[in-house]
Write a protein that holds these residues in place. Sequence first.
Motif, PDB file in Angstrom:
ATOM      1  N   ALA A  23       0.835  -1.204   0.000  1.00  0.00           N
ATOM      2  CA  ALA A  23       0.000   0.000   0.000  1.00  0.00           C
ATOM      3  C   ALA A  23       0.869   1.254   0.000  1.00  0.00           C
ATOM      4  N   THR A  24       1.939   1.267   0.798  1.00  0.00           N
ATOM      5  CA  THR A  24       2.847   2.414   0.840  1.00  0.00           C
ATOM      6  C   THR A  24       3.602   2.554  -0.481  1.00  0.00           C
ATOM      7  N   ILE A  25       4.042   1.419  -1.038  1.00  0.00           N
ATOM      8  CA  ILE A  25       4.822   1.455  -2.282  1.00  0.00           C
ATOM      9  C   ILE A  25       4.010   2.067  -3.414  1.00  0.00           C
ATOM     10  N   VAL A  26       2.788   1.554  -3.652  1.00  0.00           N
ATOM     11  CA  VAL A  26       1.996   2.045  -4.796  1.00  0.00           C
ATOM     12  C   VAL A  26       1.512   3.478  -4.567  1.00  0.00           C
ATOM     13  N   ASN A  27       1.323   3.870  -3.304  1.00  0.00           N
ATOM     14  CA  ASN A  27       0.915   5.251  -3.020  1.00  0.00           C
ATOM     15  C   ASN A  27       2.016   6.244  -3.364  1.00  0.00           C
ATOM     16  N   LYS A  42      -3.472   2.545 -12.646  1.00  0.00           N
ATOM     17  CA  LYS A  42      -4.107   3.284 -11.552  1.00  0.00           C
ATOM     18  C   LYS A  42      -5.277   2.504 -10.964  1.00  0.00           C
ATOM     19  N   ILE A  43      -5.935   1.690 -11.809  1.00  0.00           N
ATOM     20  CA  ILE A  43      -7.052   0.872 -11.314  1.00  0.00           C
ATOM     21  C   ILE A  43      -6.536  -0.139 -10.295  1.00  0.00           C
ATOM     22  N   LEU A  44      -5.323  -0.679 -10.535  1.00  0.00           N
ATOM     23  CA  LEU A  44      -4.704  -1.593  -9.565  1.00  0.00           C
ATOM     24  C   LEU A  44      -4.425  -0.861  -8.254  1.00  0.00           C
ATOM     25  N   LYS A  47      -5.750   0.301  -2.598  1.00  0.00           N
ATOM     26  CA  LYS A  47      -6.181   1.281  -1.587  1.00  0.00           C
ATOM     27  C   LYS A  47      -7.498   0.860  -0.949  1.00  0.00           C
ATOM     28  N   ALA A  48      -8.420   0.351  -1.788  1.00  0.00           N
ATOM     29  CA  ALA A  48      -9.713  -0.096  -1.258  1.00  0.00           C
ATOM     30  C   ALA A  48      -9.522  -1.226  -0.255  1.00  0.00           C
ATOM     31  N   GLN A  49      -8.621  -2.157  -0.570  1.00  0.00           N
ATOM     32  CA  GLN A  49      -8.329  -3.274   0.344  1.00  0.00           C
ATOM     33  C   GLN A  49      -7.724  -2.751   1.645  1.00  0.00           C
ATOM     34  N   GLN A  50      -6.806  -1.776   1.528  1.00  0.00           N
ATOM     35  CA  GLN A  50      -6.143  -1.229   2.710  1.00  0.00           C
ATOM     36  C   GLN A  50      -7.141  -0.499   3.603  1.00  0.00           C
ATOM     37  N   ILE A  74      -9.833  -3.417   5.011  1.00  0.00           N
ATOM     38  CA  ILE A  74      -9.303  -4.439   5.917  1.00  0.00           C
ATOM     39  C   ILE A  74      -8.060  -3.958   6.653  1.00  0.00           C
ATOM     40  N   GLY A  75      -7.243  -3.135   5.992  1.00  0.00           N
ATOM     41  CA  GLY A  75      -5.989  -2.710   6.606  1.00  0.00           C
ATOM     42  C   GLY A  75      -4.841  -3.646   6.337  1.00  0.00           C
ATOM     43  N   ASP A  76      -5.082  -4.712   5.574  1.00  0.00           N
ATOM     44  CA  ASP A  76      -4.045  -5.697   5.255  1.00  0.00           C
ATOM     45  C   ASP A  76      -4.453  -6.387   3.955  1.00  0.00           C
ATOM     46  N   GLY A  77      -3.486  -6.981   3.261  1.00  0.00           N
ATOM     47  CA  GLY A  77      -3.810  -7.761   2.059  1.00  0.00           C
ATOM     48  C   GLY A  77      -3.733  -6.972   0.766  1.00  0.00           C
ATOM     49  N   ALA A  78      -3.185  -5.748   0.799  1.00  0.00           N
ATOM     50  CA  ALA A  78      -3.079  -4.944  -0.432  1.00  0.00           C
ATOM     51  C   ALA A  78      -2.159  -5.628  -1.440  1.00  0.00           C
ATOM     52  N   ASN A  79      -1.068  -6.217  -0.943  1.00  0.00           N
ATOM     53  CA  ASN A  79      -0.129  -6.903  -1.841  1.00  0.00           C
ATOM     54  C   ASN A  79      -0.791  -8.111  -2.502  1.00  0.00           C
TER      55      ASN A  79
END
Length: 546
Positions: A68-72, A82-84, A89-92, A95-100
């Motif tokens: 999440a930090t990397i893509v931001n 950008k859709i990815l 971001k939606a996952q983060q 849930i706060g986890d699982g963005a990767n």
Amino acid sequence: MALLQPHGIQGLLKDGHKHFSGLDEAVLKNIDACKQLSTITRTSLGPNGMNKMVINHLDKLFVTNDAATIVNELEVQHPAAKILVLAGKAQQEEIGDGANLTISLLGNSSKMQRNLLGQASTQVKSLVGTPKPSIRSVQTIELLDELVEKGSETMDVRNKDQAVIRMKASVASKQFGQEDILCPLIAEACIQVCPKNPANFNVDNVRVAKLLGGGLHNCTIIRGMLLKNDAVGSIKKVEKAKIAVFAGGVDTSATETKGTVLIQSAEQLENYAKTEEAKVEELIKAVAESGAKVIVSGGAVGEMALHFCERYKLMVLKISSKFELRRFCRTTGSVAMLKLSKPNPDDLGYADSVSVEEVGGILVTIVKNEEGGNSISTLVLRASTDSILDDLERAVDDGVNTYKHDLDSRIVPGAAATEIELARRLKEFSFKETGLDQYAITKFAESFEMVPKTLAENAGLNSMEIISSLYAEHAAGNSKVGINLEEGACKDASVLNVWDLYVTKFFALKYAADAACTVLRVDQIIMAKPAGGPRREQQPAGMDED
């Protein structure tokens, strides 16, 4: 003049526009962009994931494996990629986890889809016009429901051991080897501030204070707040104190309108100064008589006001951040008053102790509230560099978010056991289909192999051997068998005690499938002419454009 207009889309849009269409120009290029982005984050997946060094446009350095930090911070420009980023971001946020997991799964399924498009280019329009990952994701979610561990539906959120088990995998993916130290600390901090109704748990109530020096073994929990500044006056410690909070500062108040005072003699000047001094003393004395032992200022603290605070033995703290001031009020039960005046008894807060201590060469103010009820707990993190502290904070954030979602306490086997079982069952399901659908479902199933393959590769293992062994174990009915990364072999996830939250997998699958559908439905890219204005001059080498 109309006859001179070019035909087609060239005559429709302004000069300077860009237009891409068709399979090669739009669809495959979009899929390639998604694949490239997921390749960046994929190597950071799992406990042995590699860190990325990202320097943003402000020259701030990030060393992390948090997707999440990397893509931001990458500032992605490609519209499909950008859709990815939005899916991650939606996952983060959800849930706060699982963005990767979301981004890697999405990019890998897009790569599988590219193979599919290449194999069936004659039927591409029918395939892309009605992409089916969403249909297949519904079937996959049904299979995921069957993999939920029996008996995990009920959980005591105040049971520390159960909380640690659920957040262990999430924290280990950020801080592998440190999870046994971090998880009990995070669980204890969460349990301290868990309200009577756990549904009202607020992740903002678990704060993190980062202090340089020391190591992870020096990390502690404070039942209250830690302020990274010294007390303003000479009083450094107060026990069982009532607290008055003034958001507007502790100083002589200026008039709302401009006025002129005409002073004609030295005696009048002296009387004017004495009047102001008497007024400030009167206000500070009123605060002291209300029973308050600590004054907290949200603004400036005047020299005269500080002098009288010292006289009446009042400890003075200054909190410049309005967000920190609100949290302080939540911690102590105070009500922030707008201007310096005598507080009502109901406006006063309470703390068991307010003390200034030295931690790692830094003077900090610790506000403890163990007996008087508390809604904030602070995890004090210690490490040698700012980068390590930032990464520890991200691991804590993942652990706290995992605790929040423990209300839906369903868990599934971790260590890639769930993904390989989904891949196996989807492949079995594909045999019931015929034609292009069978091929599509098989490829969709293969995209789940990305997780065990990546975990094995990041750990330096032979991914093909690992995946073959996993398929053999799961075909024999051992649906909980995952990868033991330390031994480099397949082992039961329940024995390893590695579990993932059901909701993390559910939303990762949902967002990945939805984003894949969005990308695959695009058959043209039309970019308008950029907005006008003076062109930027080329900056000399070595200088930032910003």
